[in-house]
Every structure is written in C-alpha cells, then in structure tokens.
Design an enzyme around this catalytic site. Structure first.
Site, PDB file in Angstrom:
ATOM      1  N   LYS A 197       0.840  -1.202   0.000  1.00 17.42           N
ATOM      2  CA  LYS A 197       0.000   0.000   0.000  1.00 17.42           C
ATOM      3  C   LYS A 197       0.870   1.245   0.000  1.00 17.42           C
ATOM      4  O   LYS A 197       1.821   1.360   0.785  1.00 17.42           O
ATOM      5  CB  LYS A 197      -0.922   0.033   1.227  1.00 17.42           C
ATOM      6  N   GLU A 247     -10.411  12.084  10.936  1.00 15.64           N
ATOM      7  CA  GLU A 247      -9.564  11.007  11.454  1.00 15.64           C
ATOM      8  C   GLU A 247      -8.835  11.380  12.737  1.00 15.64           C
ATOM      9  O   GLU A 247      -8.133  12.390  12.814  1.00 15.64           O
ATOM     10  CB  GLU A 247      -8.530  10.595  10.396  1.00 15.64           C
ATOM     11  N   GLU A 291      -7.689  -2.704   2.390  1.00 13.53           N
ATOM     12  CA  GLU A 291      -6.972  -1.485   2.766  1.00 13.53           C
ATOM     13  C   GLU A 291      -7.185  -1.164   4.237  1.00 13.53           C
ATOM     14  O   GLU A 291      -6.241  -0.859   4.974  1.00 13.53           O
ATOM     15  CB  GLU A 291      -7.440  -0.325   1.893  1.00 13.53           C
ATOM     16  N   GLU A 425     -11.966   9.795  -6.456  1.00 12.70           N
ATOM     17  CA  GLU A 425     -12.043   9.813  -4.990  1.00 12.70           C
ATOM     18  C   GLU A 425     -11.425  11.089  -4.435  1.00 12.70           C
ATOM     19  O   GLU A 425     -11.941  11.674  -3.475  1.00 12.70           O
ATOM     20  CB  GLU A 425     -11.337   8.585  -4.402  1.00 12.70           C
ATOM     21  N   LYS A 429     -13.336  13.922  -2.081  1.00 16.14           N
ATOM     22  CA  LYS A 429     -12.844  14.370  -0.781  1.00 16.14           C
ATOM     23  C   LYS A 429     -12.709  15.894  -0.712  1.00 16.14           C
ATOM     24  O   LYS A 429     -12.741  16.467   0.383  1.00 16.14           O
ATOM     25  CB  LYS A 429     -11.501  13.698  -0.475  1.00 16.14           C
TER      26      LYS A 429
END
Length: 440
Positions: A197, A247, A291, A425, A429
C-alpha cells in the site's frame, strides 16, 4: 484577570509556568479569533466533545525548522511539564507528515505553542486562561507582557459573509497523466509484493481574485462537517492551515488510549436508500476492506509493545461525513506505565492510512515520486497535556495564502486500484471545501 495579574506582582512565583483562569459569558470563538491581531492564532474543536478552543499569542514555543529529533523534543516537553504542577496547561501544535524534508515557512517540521491567552468553551460556559512563563524572564516583565496582550484583545465581530470570488486558475500536482503513471507503478505485481500500500496524494492550487479569510472558510466548513475535528493554525498573517478532518490519530486519557483505522471510501447517496446501498457496497468491497485491514493490523502491531491490553474491532463499521463515507475500526489500549506522547507519535505517525505499508518503503516512494512537499497535510495536529492529549490526522485540509488556497487529498493505492476511480475519490474528498469556494 487584570486583578489576578496585579496580585501576582506582589507574590514571588513558586513555579516557572503559571496559569490564571477566570470565567466569562460564552461567545462565538471563531468570530473572536478572526478579530484578533496577535499571532499565532489557534483554533481546536475535538470530534466527539462539546468543547472548542481559541488561543492567541505565545509565552513558550518549540519550533523545529530543520531535522527533528524526537528524543530531544520529548526531553524538552518533559522538562516544561515538570516546571508546573497545574494540570490544565496545554501545548497546541503539530508535526509535519514527513519530518525528514523541508516544510512550510513558520510551520516547520514541528511547532508547538503554549498560548498567552486561551479561551475554552464548554457548552454555555467559557473560561479565559492566561499563561505566564517565568523561566529565564524577569517576573515583572512577563506580567507586563501579559497585561499588554490583554489590552490588545479585540472584541469579536460577526464573521464576514462569504462573497463571490473569481477563480483565476487551478492546477493539480501531480496532474492526471502523472497520477496514472504513479498508480500503475504501485499496482505492479512485483512492487506490490513488497509494498502492498502507498497513499498517493494531490496538491490542488486554486488562485482567486481576492484574499481569503481562513476563519470564515473554517466556520463554513465546520457547519457542513460537524462530526469531524476542526482546527486551524495561523503563525503569521501570510499563511493559515485549516482542517476539518474525520480522522483521529489518538486520544490519551492518563494511560488509556483510543485510536482507529479509517481507510476505504465511497460517496454518499442522494437519498437514504441509495446511501444504505453505497455503504453496504463499501463494506462488501474487497479492495477497500483489505486497505482498512492493513491499517488495523499495522496499528495493532506497533501498539502491542507499548500496551498492557489492546482491543480492536474485528469488523469495520461505516463512518459518515457530508459528501463521503469511510470504513472505520475502533482500537483501544491500556498503555504500559511511563509510555509518553512522543513514543505514541513515533509509533503511530504517519499512519498507513496516509503513508502506506511498510512505512519506510511507502514514504521513500512518496518522497521520490509524488512531486511536492506535503508539509502539515496528513501531519499530526492537536495538543499535549499532562493528563489528556489528543491528535488528529490533518487530512481534508487547506493552506491559505494571499489570493490562493492550497487543497490536499489522498487515496490509498493497493492491488487492483484503478487510476481514474482513485482520481475521482480525490475530487469527492475536496467536494465540501470546493463547494464553499464556489459559494463565494
């Protein structure tokens, strides 16, 4: 407060750092902060609590423009902590995403501030805090500096309503063709076997016809994403970094730690039925689930040596924001005695949700190929306190400069990632803050 400061003049200070506190009627903190002329300006609002903070000035700061030594930073902070017995003192600031490379002016690779004046609002209650640093300073001079700071405080004014601005230009770094190359490199089977990743990001620069008030943008953004961390740091009139990030890096209460794996994204539906279908599709999606599981496993692995107990959600849940929804797993730990905030930062930051796995291999790829320095984007922003510390991962963020707003977004690239889908994506965002700018 002035009375307390004058009384302090007649009593020798017993500690190097003193905090004075008075209660006052609640007021809108972003409006108050926008009216002030003293720097730095700091705003903090946690994701899960009814507290927001506005602060100005500094009576102590730690600033690292060059290489950051985590052990030295931890030593300095511990020395400062030992200079007061007061439990409520907080140092606000942040760490850059990558502390091995050059960062933005004034922000540095690490920058933490003990504010001169701090307003903390809980519901309808407001406390005004004034901090004084008597270390290596004449006490009377420090008291006079605090009195001058109080005298310069401006009354809050209503935030200027958003007004129409002409978009003069937009550029993306990397541009789409380069983005496609990078995604294809990361998803090559040979590369992916050793580095499963890499979180690639994009810097979107938008030039406009007028200067932008960062606190107006943050207030608008805050209203559209209430279930997020909301914070801002402005160390000079030239630049402000603001964020509405979903987050959490971690929340520490004494030796109890709360963190999370937040990775895997889809859009929101146009109605409840479509929203539910999209959420279920995200839960069922192999790429996004993989992920998120990679992030969970990494956090568990790095926290295990620091913890007496560790528990993590086996299955992800859906975390909803205004325009998008994420996969989310909660992780809880009881830390070993003596584990410090800096050990936690070293272990957790940057997380695989913003860097990749293995960490060093992913970071090396980002340094060499991404094409720009992230600065505090995807860095760790928050505060240190003796009993409680909290940090957010600074995604969904913007660096505001004169007539320019710099936006950032990233996507986790794993086996099976599609360049065009990942590019979209990034657009998803940025949708909330772009809508605010388009409203101007």
């Amino acid at each position: 407060m002035i009375t307390k400061l004058n009384q302090l003049s007649n009593v020798p200070a017993r500690e190097a750092i003193i905090q004075l506190s008075v209660e006052a009627p609640a007021l809108p903190l972003l409006s108050w902060l926008a009216a002030q002329q003293q720097f730095p300006k700091i705003y903090w609002h946690g994701r899960d609590r009814d507290e927001d903070v506005a602060a100005i000035g500094a009576c102590k700061s730690f600033f690292f423009e060059d290489q950051v030594d985590d052990n030295e930073l931890a030593k300095i902070y511990q020395q400062q902590r030992n200079k007061t017995s007061q439990q409520d003192i907080r140092y606000y600031g942040g760490l850059a995403f990558d502390r091995t490379v050059e960062c933005w002016p004034e922000f540095g690779r690490a920058h933490f501030v003990l504010p001169r004046i701090e307003l903390r609002r809980h519901g309808n209650k407001l406390r005004i805090l004034v901090n004084l640093n008597f270390e290596d300073t004449d006490p009377q001079q420090e008291i006079q500096a605090a009195l001058r700071a109080i005298a310069q405080v401006q009354k809050p004014k209503p935030l200027s309503p958003p007004h129409k601005m002409t978009l003069m230009g937009r550029s993306d770094l990397p541009h789409y063709e380069r983005w496609e190359e990078l995604v294809n490199q990361v998803t090559q089977e040979k590369f992916n076997q050793t580095t499963p990743k890499v979180v690639l990001s994009r810097h979107t620069q938008i030039d406009v016809s007028d200067d932008i008030d960062p606190w107006t943008v943050l207030a608008c953004w805050q209203g559209r994403n209430p279930n997020s961390f909301q914070f801002g740091f402005q160390f000079s009139p030239e630049r402000a970094f603001i964020s509405c990030s979903p987050e959490r890096l971690y929340l520490r209460r004494q030796q109890e730690l709360f963190t999370e794996a937040l990775a895997g994204t889809t859009v929101r539906g146009l109605n409840p039925e479509e929203d539910t279908l999209l959420a279920q599709a995200l839960l069922d999606d192999i790429k996004n689930s993989h992920e998120n599981q990679l992030v969970r496993k990494h956090i568990v692995d790095v926290l295990t040596p620091l913890s007496q107990y560790l528990g993590a959600d086996e299955q992800p849940k859906i975390f909803k924001l205004n325009h998008i929804q994420h996969l989310h797993r909660s992780i809880r730990a009881q830390l070993q005695p003596g584990v410090s905030d800096f050990e936690l930062l070293r272990a957790l930051h940057p997380t695989p949700a913003v860097g990749g796995l293995p960490r060093e291999a992913a970071l090396n790829f980002i340094r060499q190929r991404e094409g720009y320095a992230r600065g505090w984007y995807a860095g760790a922003c928050g505060y240190f306190n003796r009993n409680e510390s909290e940090f957010s991962v600074a995604i969904r963020s913007a660096l505001i400069e004169p007539r320019r707003i710099n936006l950032f977004a990233g996507a986790g690239i794993v086996a099976g990632s599609d360049p065009l889908a990942e590019w979209q994506e990034l657009e998803n965002k940025l949708a909330t803050v772009l809508a605010i700018l388009i409203d101007f």
